[in-house]
Scaffold this motif. Structure first.
Motif, short mmCIF file in Angstrom:
data_model
loop_
_atom_site.label_atom_id
_atom_site.label_comp_id
_atom_site.label_asym_id
_atom_site.label_seq_id
_atom_site.Cartn_x
_atom_site.Cartn_y
_atom_site.Cartn_z
N GLU A 81 -74.92 53.38 -52.89
CA GLU A 81 -74.48 53.46 -54.28
C GLU A 81 -75.13 52.38 -55.12
OE1 GLU A 81 -70.23 53.18 -53.97
OE2 GLU A 81 -69.98 55.35 -53.85
N SER A 95 -78.74 56.05 -55.62
CA SER A 95 -77.51 56.47 -54.94
C SER A 95 -77.75 57.77 -54.19
CB SER A 95 -76.37 56.68 -55.95
OG SER A 95 -76.05 55.50 -56.64
N LYS A 142 -78.22 44.31 -56.18
CA LYS A 142 -76.98 45.00 -56.57
C LYS A 142 -76.83 46.24 -55.70
CE LYS A 142 -75.15 47.62 -60.52
NZ LYS A 142 -75.49 48.19 -61.84
N SER A 176 -74.44 48.99 -52.92
CA SER A 176 -73.70 49.08 -51.68
C SER A 176 -74.40 50.03 -50.71
CB SER A 176 -72.28 49.59 -51.97
OG SER A 176 -71.61 49.92 -50.78
N ARG A 214 -73.17 51.68 -47.12
CA ARG A 214 -72.09 51.78 -46.15
C ARG A 214 -72.47 52.77 -45.05
NH1 ARG A 214 -69.13 51.78 -50.85
NH2 ARG A 214 -68.66 54.00 -50.73
N GLU A 262 -69.67 48.19 -44.69
CA GLU A 262 -70.64 47.66 -45.66
C GLU A 262 -71.73 46.87 -44.94
OE1 GLU A 262 -72.76 47.31 -48.57
OE2 GLU A 262 -70.79 48.04 -49.25
N VAL A 310 -74.60 45.62 -46.81
CA VAL A 310 -75.17 44.62 -47.73
C VAL A 310 -74.42 43.31 -47.56
CG1 VAL A 310 -75.57 44.00 -50.15
CG2 VAL A 310 -75.90 46.36 -49.40
#
Length: 331
Positions: free
Chosen positions: A8, A28, A66, A68, A70, A75, A77
């Protein structure tokens, strides 16, 4: 429902002497188990950098600024290197573009195949060697016992790529990332490698992120397609929709450049100009300098991602025009 992989708003920057350059901009996407997502685009579009970021393998001057990533809800990152090492080659594996640089020239094929099995699967050396021999046989390498004691330079390009696939699949990963694994291979070996990846995907039920610039490969193996241009996602959809009803001018340009073997009179189309550098700041749509349909708004304002249908989206102002026309006809 939890996705196998969920990315994302990913932004990746590179520190240079001139400052920070954005190579990936607000990307994303998602992937389910047993699904193949093909990421396509010209060289420099951000495909490989996006795939490398999934395993925390960015170059030293690269950072996820910036976003994410998953994996099965976990997560990635900001995860420490030690924790990422437990995932790499185990739950998530990668096939690199050039096996001659990915394989270590001073170690035998057997040593390199056995290493992940000993580290991640806690196998003994004898068990790991036996499993390595079976893996080489599974990927279609003849005389696997003999090949275990050879070095990478003693194998052909196709054989080395099969070794890379065997290494990637050694621990039966849930996610396989393949970065243009067939680019340097002849068409016969390429077809064999694609069939092999697809068969193993079905057997293991793993998700595959396949990076390529070859639309013929995409047509053969993809379930979903994500088209990237200059670090941005410009169109996403299932493979049938992308090929039969492309919406973004860049996607249409890529498809128009694919030769049709059944049409001897076909004149191949080209996309004029070239991909902008990561340092180039372009106002409005990043594709507008090369787009045959560019309007004034394209040069002034960046287009958002707009839905064409439930599972099909395009980052193009033409989509707003098309949606307006549809609503006018409906009313």
């Amino acid at each position: 429902m939890e996705h196998l992989l969920q990315v994302e708003n990913l932004v990746i920057g590179f520190r240079t002497a001139k400052g920070t350059s954005q190579a990936v901009r607000d990307v994303s996407f998602s992937l389910e188990e047993g699904e193949t997502l093909c990421i396509v685009g010209e060289s420099g579009s951000g495909k490989s950098i996006t795939s490398l970021s999934l395993l925390g393998l960015l170059p030293e001057n690269g950072d996820i600024a910036k976003g994410s990533i998953r994996f099965k809800g976990e997560e990635l990152v900001g995860k420490k290197e030690e924790a990422l090492r437990k995932l790499r080659g185990n739950k998530i594996s990668m096939i690199f573009q050039e096996p001659m640089t990915a394989l270590n020239p001073v170690f035998t094929i057997g040593y390199q195949l056995q290493e992940p099995l000993i580290i991640h699967q806690n196998l003994s050396k004898q068990e790991a060697r036996k499993r390595s021999m079976a893996l080489l046989a599974e990927v279609g390498i003849p005389n696997p016992k003999e090949k275990l004691d050879q070095y990478p330079h003693e194998l052909s390009g196709g054989m080395r790529q099969r070794v890379m696939i065997a290494m990637a699949l050694a621990c039966e990963p849930s996610l396989l990332i393949a970065d243009e694994p067939t680019t340097a291979l002849d068409v016969t070996i390429q077809a064999q490698i694609l069939d092999l990846i697809d068969d193993l995907k079905e057997q293991l039920g793993m998700g595959v992120v396949f990076v390529t610039h070859d639309m013929g490969v995409v047509a053969e193996i993809a379930d979903k397609v994500m088209v990237m241009y200059a670090g941005e996602v410009v169109e996403t959809g299932d493979v049938k929709t992308i090929f039969e009803d492309p919406q973004h001018p860049y996607t249409k340009g890529l498809l128009a450049a694919v030769p049709n073997v059944d049409d001897e009179t076909q004149e191949l189309s080209i996309i004029p100009g070239s991909m902008p550098s990561v340092d180039d700041e372009i106002e409005g749509c990043r594709f507008h300098p090369r787009c045959p349909f560019a309007m004034d708004i394209c040069k002034q304002k960046k287009p958002p991602v707009m839905n064409v249908s439930e599972n099909h989206s395009s980052r193009c102002w033409l989509q707003e025009v098309n949606n307006h026309d549809k609503s006018t006809v409906t009313s």
